[in-house]
Structures are given as C-alpha cells and as structure tokens.
Motif scaffolding. Structure first.
Motif, PDB file in Angstrom:
ATOM      1  N   ALA A  60       0.857  -1.190   0.000  1.00  0.00           N
ATOM      2  CA  ALA A  60       0.000   0.000   0.000  1.00  0.00           C
ATOM      3  C   ALA A  60       0.890   1.235   0.000  1.00  0.00           C
ATOM      4  N   ILE A  61       0.687   2.092  -0.977  1.00  0.00           N
ATOM      5  CA  ILE A  61       1.525   3.295  -1.138  1.00  0.00           C
ATOM      6  C   ILE A  61       0.667   4.527  -0.853  1.00  0.00           C
ATOM      7  N   PRO A  62       0.952   5.248   0.236  1.00  0.00           N
ATOM      8  CA  PRO A  62       0.173   6.465   0.525  1.00  0.00           C
ATOM      9  C   PRO A  62       0.513   7.558  -0.507  1.00  0.00           C
ATOM     10  N   VAL A  63      -0.495   8.240  -0.975  1.00  0.00           N
ATOM     11  CA  VAL A  63      -0.296   9.337  -1.941  1.00  0.00           C
ATOM     12  C   VAL A  63      -1.145  10.520  -1.521  1.00  0.00           C
ATOM     13  N   ASP A  64      -0.484  11.681  -1.394  1.00  0.00           N
ATOM     14  CA  ASP A  64      -1.185  12.927  -1.084  1.00  0.00           C
ATOM     15  C   ASP A  64      -1.219  13.770  -2.346  1.00  0.00           C
ATOM     16  N   THR A  65      -2.318  13.772  -3.036  1.00  0.00           N
ATOM     17  CA  THR A  65      -2.463  14.573  -4.247  1.00  0.00           C
ATOM     18  C   THR A  65      -3.857  15.160  -4.312  1.00  0.00           C
ATOM     19  N   ARG A  66      -3.950  16.307  -4.903  1.00  0.00           N
ATOM     20  CA  ARG A  66      -5.266  16.923  -5.106  1.00  0.00           C
ATOM     21  C   ARG A  66      -5.800  16.520  -6.471  1.00  0.00           C
ATOM     22  N   ILE A  67      -7.075  16.215  -6.533  1.00  0.00           N
ATOM     23  CA  ILE A  67      -7.691  15.789  -7.789  1.00  0.00           C
ATOM     24  C   ILE A  67      -8.476  16.944  -8.404  1.00  0.00           C
ATOM     25  N   VAL A  68      -8.129  17.265  -9.645  1.00  0.00           N
ATOM     26  CA  VAL A  68      -8.926  18.178 -10.464  1.00  0.00           C
ATOM     27  C   VAL A  68      -9.320  17.390 -11.700  1.00  0.00           C
ATOM     28  N   CYS A  69     -10.595  17.391 -12.057  1.00  0.00           N
ATOM     29  CA  CYS A  69     -11.019  16.629 -13.229  1.00  0.00           C
ATOM     30  C   CYS A  69     -11.843  17.511 -14.159  1.00  0.00           C
ATOM     31  N   ALA A  70     -11.974  17.051 -15.386  1.00  0.00           N
ATOM     32  CA  ALA A  70     -12.724  17.812 -16.382  1.00  0.00           C
ATOM     33  C   ALA A  70     -13.436  16.850 -17.314  1.00  0.00           C
ATOM     34  N   THR A  71     -14.520  17.316 -17.880  1.00  0.00           N
ATOM     35  CA  THR A  71     -15.237  16.522 -18.875  1.00  0.00           C
ATOM     36  C   THR A  71     -16.173  17.426 -19.664  1.00  0.00           C
ATOM     37  N   HIS A  72     -16.463  16.998 -20.899  1.00  0.00           N
ATOM     38  CA  HIS A  72     -17.495  17.675 -21.692  1.00  0.00           C
ATOM     39  C   HIS A  72     -18.811  16.905 -21.623  1.00  0.00           C
ATOM     40  N   ARG A  73     -18.783  15.747 -20.931  1.00  0.00           N
ATOM     41  CA  ARG A  73     -19.982  14.918 -20.821  1.00  0.00           C
ATOM     42  C   ARG A  73     -20.919  15.422 -19.722  1.00  0.00           C
ATOM     43  N   ASP A  74     -22.169  14.994 -19.803  1.00  0.00           N
ATOM     44  CA  ASP A  74     -23.160  15.292 -18.764  1.00  0.00           C
ATOM     45  C   ASP A  74     -23.091  14.177 -17.729  1.00  0.00           C
ATOM     46  N   LEU A  75     -22.262  14.369 -16.698  1.00  0.00           N
ATOM     47  CA  LEU A  75     -22.046  13.315 -15.712  1.00  0.00           C
ATOM     48  C   LEU A  75     -23.300  13.014 -14.903  1.00  0.00           C
TER      49      LEU A  75
END
Length: 444
Positions: free
Chosen positions: A271-286
């Motif tokens: 198990a590898i701990p990771v501290d990252t912020r998630i920014v996501c994008a899409t043109h779809r209607d989620l």
C-alpha cells in the motif's frame, strides 16, 4: 445631456411627453422615417415607441418595422414600446424581438419616467462594460477574456485554488479546462508536480496501468517497475481530463483511492500512501451518466466537491476578436511573419461564426491564417470563413469612428503601445493622438 427619442404620431401626446422630461434632450418623431432620421443624426440612448404608427396607426406593422430598423442600425439602443389595453401579446412580441421594456396606455408619466431612467442607467452600465472590454489583460491562468461570465469563472478559480478540495471543470471541448486546472494548481500551496492524463486518449486496457503504475513482471511487457500518474502527482495535483470516459471497473478502484488515499500498483501488494489533489474535467453530462448508471454516483460526489461550469466561446461576447488579435501577435512573432492584424471582413466573420470548437478552433484557424496570409492583414478567406454581408452603417460619424478605432488599434499594436511611434505611424501629432484616445476612450 442624455438623449431621449419619443416616436409618437399623436402630436398632443408628443408635446405632453416632451415637456415631462427635465434633464434630458428630448427628440420627437411621428413616423418611421422621422424616427430613423433622428436616430442617425442624434444617436439617442433610449427610445419610446408607439407601435401604432402611420400608415398603419390602428395596427402594429409599422411599429414593429421601426423597432427592427432601430435595433439593426444601433443594437445597444433601449427601446420602450407603448402597449394599449388588450395589446399584451404585442408587448410580449416586442420584447421577444429586442425591445427593452414596454408601458401601457393611457400613460402614467411618473411610471414611464422610472422606466426611462432605468433604461438610461442600464445603457450607461453596458457602455462602461464595453469600454473596459476593449483591452482586457490576461487573467488567471493566462486566460484572456472580457466576458463577465468568464471573469466569474476566473474569480471562482482564484477563490478555491488554495482550498484543498476536489474540483470538477465542466465545459465543451476547447474552452480551456486544462489552463484552469493548471491555474488551480499554481494558486495552491502544493509544491509537487502538476500531472495531467487524458482518460479518453488511452485504451481501456492500459488506463489502469497509466493511473496506478505496475510492478515488474505484472503482465507481458512489464519489464520494469513503473509508477503511475497518481504517484507522480505526490504532493501536487492530478488532472483527470475527460474523466467521464473512465470505465466502471476502474471507477471502483479510483473511488477506493479517493477514500483511503493509498494505491497498489498492478501486480503489487504494498500500500503506497499518496497525497495529491484531484482536479477533473469533462465535456460529458455526468449527472445524466449517473442516472443511466454509467458513472458511479459516489465517485461523482467525491470528484465534484466544487463544480465550475465554463462558458463556450459563443457565450463570451467580444472574446473571439480579443483572442484572435492575441493569437495573430503570438504566431506572427513566432513565425517571423509580417501579418499584424485583421482585415474588416475577417473581424466581421469572426464575430458571426459560432465557434463550435471554441478557443482551440479559433487558435488553429488563426495559426493557419498567419501562415497562409498573402498580405499584412488576415482576411476571412485566410481563416476559411465566409465574410458576412456588410451591415448598414448608422451614419457617417459611426463609419469614421470605426475606421479611426481600427487604425489606432492597429498602429498601437505595431508600435507596442508607444505613443510617439503610434502617432508617427498614423501621420498625426502626439496631442492629436491623445485627443483621439480620450475621445474614443481607448487606453494605450
């Protein structure tokens, strides 16, 4: 003084209205021809218009024709139409065709006075917004815009950049989602890298390995241990572009990472701990995908702590021209080209086109045009756009002002804002140039 045009064929009512407005320069007309003549000569900001004009005083045909002519010649005019009792449909039709407001007959002078005062106020605000939009500097993320809708997006990005929350950017292709994602990272306190991955550009069979990495020997061809994009973004920001294209099985694994903040590489057990912020994008209607059960609802809410909706270029009035001039300067310099501006037909074509590919399409067309242009000005043909029919000018003053503005803008651009060199290019003195800049409210 503020100019108000009253279009009314009842001369008694016309006189009554003329003397009811103190503090305005009141102009009057009794028919369409007189109204257009006054519009061309005086350019009133506000017009009150009786729809029942000769030769059709008992109908609305001539009134609607007058409304159309006014808005065609001077679209920023605030037209307030008169509506008799029982003529609600005509009033609503007038609003739909561009009138700013309506008033009922018989006239209540005080009520109409409030409507007129409000029309002048809105006209002044819009004029100030256009003035501020003439030279908009690069904003957050280097995004150039004069659009209030886009400025609202940039203000949101500035506010949430420092907050360690997941952000979802929603917008059509080419609207600048990755630029805004980088701006979110640059405005944060994170010192790690900005790592981007386009989830739609990678085959489904490889996407898991790209995100989570793999151990040596985990599958055929895995000749060495490789960290994934999530690990690479340790202490930084991971940008998941086109997140709506992540397949359902992989959505489960991504959700687990967001909940526990640890990953396991493919073929690994550590198990590898990771501290990252998630920014996501899409043109779809989620939201529609969640309803159709093609995107996990729990993952959606993990990713969409803050949602930013990005307007298309067509929803950003004035930005297409602003960006086109920026891209011309950028690519002309990069390519050593002599191209230095837009021909009038190109400017008109840019404003008329809807830009389905948004800023990316605009940039590609301008880049090609700078290469293909035979003269110093990019034409509509260079942009591979059809030049729209020339609009009928309001008056000679408007034609001269448009020509002056275009010439000054081009000279300022060629002289890099230097006033002395701009004056020389225009063949005028510095005081004359200063007078023109002041008159047209142009900021060098």
């Amino acid at each position: 003084m503020k100019k108000l045009l009253i279009v009314e064929d009842d001369l008694g009512l016309q006189r009554q209205l003329r003397w009811a407005y103190e503090g305005y320069e009141v102009l009057t007309a009794a028919d369409r021809a007189g109204a257009i003549e006054a519009l061309r000569a005086h350019e009133p900001a506000v017009v009150t218009l009786d729809l029942g004009l000769p030769p059709d005083p008992d109908g609305v045909t001539e009134g609607f024709a007058t409304l159309a002519d006014i808005l065609r010649l001077k679209p920023d005019t605030k037209v307030i139409v008169a509506s008799g009792h029982g003529a609600r449909d005509s009033a609503l039709r007038a609003i739909a065709e561009g009138a700013w407001d309506f008033y009922h007959k018989p006239i209540d002078i005080d009520a109409l006075g409030l409507i007129v005062a409000r029309a002048f106020h809105v006209h002044a605000l819009e004029a100030e917004n256009r003035r501020l939009a003439t030279s908009a500097p690069a904003g957050v993320g280097g995004i150039i815009t004069a659009s209030e809708a886009m400025h609202k997006v940039l203000r949101t990005v500035e506010r949430v950049a420092a907050a360690d929350v997941s952000v979802m950017l929603l917008g059509a292709s080419g609207t600048g989602k990755e630029l805004l994602a980088r701006a979110l990272h640059d405005g944060s306190r994170r010192k790690g890298a900005f790592v981007a991955i386009n989830c739609a550009a990678i085959p489904e069979t490889l996407l898991e390995s790209e995100l989570f990495g793999h151990e040596k020997g985990a599958f055929t061809g895995a000749v060495k241990t490789t960290e994934g994009k999530i690990e690479a973004a340790q202490g930084g920001t991971l940008f998941l572009d086109e997140v709506g294209d992540i397949p359902l099985p992989l959505q489960v694994k991504l959700l687990r990472f967001l909940q526990e903040r640890v990953i396991e590489r493919i073929g690994g057990r550590k198990a590898i701990p990771v501290d990252t912020r998630i920014v996501c994008a899409t043109h779809r209607d989620l939201e529609a995908m969640v309803a159709a059960e093609t995107f996990r609802e729990d993952l959606y809410y993990r990713l969409a702590e803050i949602v930013v909706r990005i307007p298309s270029l067509a929803e950003r009035p004035g930005d297409a021209l602003l960006l086109a001039r920026h891209f011309i300067a950028k690519y002309a310099k990069a390519m050593g080209s002599a191209v230095n501006g837009l021909a009038p037909d190109a400017a008109a074509a840019i404003e008329a086109w809807r830009w389905p590919g948004n800023v990316r399409e605009l940039e590609n067309r301008v880049k090609r045009a700078v290469i293909m242009a035979e003269g110093k000005k990019v034409t509509a043909a260079d942009l591979d756009l059809a030049a729209p029919e020339a609009a009928e000018p309001l008056n000679l003053k408007a034609v001269r002002e448009a020509a002056d503005r275009a010439a000054i803008a081009q000279a300022l651009a060629r002289a890099s804002g230097n006033i002395s060199n701009t004056a020389k290019l225009l063949g005028i003195s510095r005081p004359t140039l200063y007078d023109l800049l002041k008159s047209y409210d142009i900021h060098a």
